[in-house]
Scaffold this motif. Structure first.
Motif, PDB file in Angstrom:
ATOM      1  N   MET A  97      19.760 -23.189  59.172  1.00 18.30           N
ATOM      2  CA  MET A  97      18.830 -22.734  58.149  1.00 18.30           C
ATOM      3  C   MET A  97      19.707 -21.899  57.162  1.00 18.30           C
ATOM      4  O   MET A  97      20.719 -21.320  57.453  1.00 18.30           O
ATOM      5  N   PRO A  98      19.471 -22.446  55.920  1.00 19.75           N
ATOM      6  CA  PRO A  98      20.299 -21.646  54.982  1.00 19.75           C
ATOM      7  C   PRO A  98      20.126 -20.009  55.067  1.00 19.75           C
ATOM      8  O   PRO A  98      19.275 -19.369  55.355  1.00 19.75           O
ATOM      9  N   VAL A  99      21.149 -19.603  54.770  1.00 22.32           N
ATOM     10  CA  VAL A  99      21.259 -17.896  54.916  1.00 22.32           C
ATOM     11  C   VAL A  99      20.298 -17.310  54.224  1.00 22.32           C
ATOM     12  O   VAL A  99      19.789 -16.237  54.581  1.00 22.32           O
ATOM     13  N   GLY A 100      19.996 -17.553  52.909  1.00 20.25           N
ATOM     14  CA  GLY A 100      18.835 -16.937  52.294  1.00 20.25           C
ATOM     15  C   GLY A 100      17.558 -17.012  52.822  1.00 20.25           C
ATOM     16  O   GLY A 100      16.903 -15.875  53.013  1.00 20.25           O
ATOM     17  N   ILE A 101      17.074 -17.999  53.379  1.00 19.83           N
ATOM     18  CA  ILE A 101      15.964 -18.263  54.108  1.00 19.83           C
ATOM     19  C   ILE A 101      15.823 -17.659  55.427  1.00 19.83           C
ATOM     20  O   ILE A 101      14.964 -16.774  55.612  1.00 19.83           O
ATOM     21  N   ALA A 102      16.745 -17.703  56.045  1.00 23.77           N
ATOM     22  CA  ALA A 102      17.139 -16.778  57.197  1.00 23.77           C
ATOM     23  C   ALA A 102      17.022 -15.588  57.166  1.00 23.77           C
ATOM     24  O   ALA A 102      16.327 -14.761  57.995  1.00 23.77           O
ATOM     25  N   TYR A 103      17.857 -14.855  56.176  1.00 23.39           N
ATOM     26  CA  TYR A 103      17.732 -13.457  55.935  1.00 23.39           C
ATOM     27  C   TYR A 103      16.485 -12.767  55.408  1.00 23.39           C
ATOM     28  O   TYR A 103      16.023 -11.774  55.909  1.00 23.39           O
ATOM     29  N   ALA A 104      15.755 -13.735  54.563  1.00 19.17           N
ATOM     30  CA  ALA A 104      14.407 -13.200  54.105  1.00 19.17           C
ATOM     31  C   ALA A 104      13.535 -13.436  55.282  1.00 19.17           C
ATOM     32  O   ALA A 104      12.701 -12.154  55.429  1.00 19.17           O
ATOM     33  N   ILE A 105      13.510 -14.147  56.111  1.00 18.32           N
ATOM     34  CA  ILE A 105      12.558 -14.070  57.080  1.00 18.32           C
ATOM     35  C   ILE A 105      12.964 -12.913  58.224  1.00 18.32           C
ATOM     36  O   ILE A 105      12.057 -11.983  58.706  1.00 18.32           O
ATOM     37  N   TRP A 106      14.129 -13.067  58.546  1.00 13.87           N
ATOM     38  CA  TRP A 106      14.622 -11.544  59.647  1.00 13.87           C
ATOM     39  C   TRP A 106      14.479 -10.243  58.940  1.00 13.87           C
ATOM     40  O   TRP A 106      13.926  -9.481  59.469  1.00 13.87           O
ATOM     41  N   SER A 107      14.877 -10.163  57.611  1.00 15.56           N
ATOM     42  CA  SER A 107      14.407  -8.948  56.992  1.00 15.56           C
ATOM     43  C   SER A 107      13.081  -8.632  57.038  1.00 15.56           C
ATOM     44  O   SER A 107      12.684  -7.392  57.068  1.00 15.56           O
TER      45      SER A 107
END
Length: 114
Positions: free
Chosen positions: A58-68
Protein backbone atom coordinates in the motif's frame (compact mmCIF):
# COMPACT_ATOMS: atom_id res chain seq x y z
CA UNK A 1 -4.59 -15.70 1.58
CA UNK A 2 -5.51 -12.60 -0.39
CA UNK A 3 -2.73 -9.95 -0.18
CA UNK A 4 -5.24 -7.21 0.59
CA UNK A 5 -6.53 -9.23 3.57
CA UNK A 6 -2.97 -9.47 4.90
CA UNK A 7 -2.33 -5.80 4.18
CA UNK A 8 -5.50 -4.54 5.83
CA UNK A 9 -5.10 -7.03 8.69
CA UNK A 10 -1.59 -5.74 9.40
CA UNK A 11 -2.87 -2.17 9.18
CA UNK A 12 -5.74 -2.91 11.59
CA UNK A 13 -3.32 -4.48 14.08
CA UNK A 14 -0.97 -1.50 13.68
CA UNK A 15 -3.85 0.84 14.51
CA UNK A 16 -4.78 -1.21 17.59
CA UNK A 17 -1.17 -1.34 18.82
CA UNK A 18 -0.74 2.41 18.30
CA UNK A 19 -3.99 3.12 20.15
CA UNK A 20 -2.91 0.96 23.10
CA UNK A 21 0.53 2.59 23.10
CA UNK A 22 -0.88 6.13 23.06
CA UNK A 23 -3.37 5.32 25.82
CA UNK A 24 -0.51 3.88 27.88
CA UNK A 25 1.60 6.95 27.11
CA UNK A 26 -0.91 9.09 28.98
CA UNK A 27 -0.92 6.62 31.87
CA UNK A 28 2.91 6.47 31.96
CA UNK A 29 2.96 9.98 33.44
CA UNK A 30 5.96 11.10 31.36
CA UNK A 31 7.59 7.65 31.61
CA UNK A 32 7.69 7.71 35.41
CA UNK A 33 5.52 4.58 35.75
CA UNK A 34 7.22 1.39 34.59
CA UNK A 35 4.38 -0.82 33.30
CA UNK A 36 2.57 1.82 31.22
CA UNK A 37 5.97 2.97 29.90
CA UNK A 38 6.86 -0.55 28.78
CA UNK A 39 3.45 -1.01 27.16
CA UNK A 40 3.97 2.29 25.33
CA UNK A 41 7.38 1.34 23.93
CA UNK A 42 6.31 -2.19 22.99
CA UNK A 43 3.03 -0.97 21.48
CA UNK A 44 4.73 1.62 19.27
CA UNK A 45 7.38 -0.91 18.18
CA UNK A 46 4.66 -3.36 17.16
CA UNK A 47 2.64 -0.62 15.46
CA UNK A 48 5.56 0.55 13.34
CA UNK A 49 6.55 -2.99 12.41
CA UNK A 50 2.99 -3.79 11.32
CA UNK A 51 2.79 -0.50 9.43
CA UNK A 52 5.98 -1.51 7.58
CA UNK A 53 4.29 -4.78 6.59
CA UNK A 54 1.39 -2.75 5.23
CA UNK A 55 3.74 -0.59 3.16
CA UNK A 56 4.82 -3.59 1.08
CA UNK A 57 1.47 -3.44 -0.72
CA UNK A 58 0.00 0.00 0.00
CA UNK A 59 1.33 3.49 -0.75
CA UNK A 60 2.74 5.21 2.32
CA UNK A 61 0.38 8.21 2.08
CA UNK A 62 -2.73 6.06 1.93
CA UNK A 63 -1.57 3.73 4.72
CA UNK A 64 -0.62 6.64 6.95
CA UNK A 65 -3.89 8.46 6.29
CA UNK A 66 -5.90 5.41 7.32
CA UNK A 67 -3.59 4.61 10.26
CA UNK A 68 -3.57 8.10 11.71
CA UNK A 69 -7.24 8.82 10.97
CA UNK A 70 -8.50 5.62 12.55
CA UNK A 71 -6.15 6.17 15.49
CA UNK A 72 -7.56 9.66 16.03
CA UNK A 73 -11.11 8.30 16.07
CA UNK A 74 -10.28 5.43 18.45
CA UNK A 75 -8.33 7.68 20.80
CA UNK A 76 -11.15 10.22 20.82
CA UNK A 77 -13.55 7.46 21.85
CA UNK A 78 -11.11 6.27 24.54
CA UNK A 79 -10.79 9.86 25.76
CA UNK A 80 -14.55 10.11 26.10
CA UNK A 81 -15.07 6.70 27.74
CA UNK A 82 -12.00 6.33 29.98
CA UNK A 83 -10.89 9.90 30.68
CA UNK A 84 -14.36 11.50 30.62
CA UNK A 85 -13.17 14.10 28.11
CA UNK A 86 -15.82 16.07 26.25
CA UNK A 87 -15.82 17.03 22.60
CA UNK A 88 -17.63 20.09 21.34
CA UNK A 89 -19.64 20.21 18.13
CA UNK A 90 -16.69 21.45 16.04
CA UNK A 91 -14.52 18.55 17.21
CA UNK A 92 -17.28 16.06 16.38
CA UNK A 93 -17.72 17.56 12.91
CA UNK A 94 -13.97 17.38 12.33
CA UNK A 95 -13.89 13.74 13.42
CA UNK A 96 -16.79 13.07 11.07
CA UNK A 97 -14.73 14.47 8.19
CA UNK A 98 -11.85 12.15 9.15
CA UNK A 99 -14.20 9.15 9.02
CA UNK A 100 -15.56 10.37 5.69
CA UNK A 101 -12.02 10.69 4.32
CA UNK A 102 -11.13 7.15 5.38
CA UNK A 103 -14.31 5.84 3.76
CA UNK A 104 -13.62 7.70 0.51
CA UNK A 105 -10.08 6.30 0.36
CA UNK A 106 -11.25 2.74 0.97
CA UNK A 107 -14.37 2.74 -1.18
CA UNK A 108 -13.51 4.99 -4.09
CA UNK A 109 -9.73 5.17 -4.45
CA UNK A 110 -7.86 2.79 -6.72
CA UNK A 111 -4.61 3.71 -4.95
CA UNK A 112 -5.00 1.41 -1.91
CA UNK A 113 -4.25 -2.29 -1.70
CA UNK A 114 -7.42 -3.40 -3.52
Amino acid sequence: MNPSVITYGALALAIICETIATTSLKQSEQFTRLVPSLITVFGYACAFYLLSVTLKAMPVGIAYAIWSGAGIILLSIIGIVIYKQRLDLSACIGLGFIVLGILIINIMSKTGAH
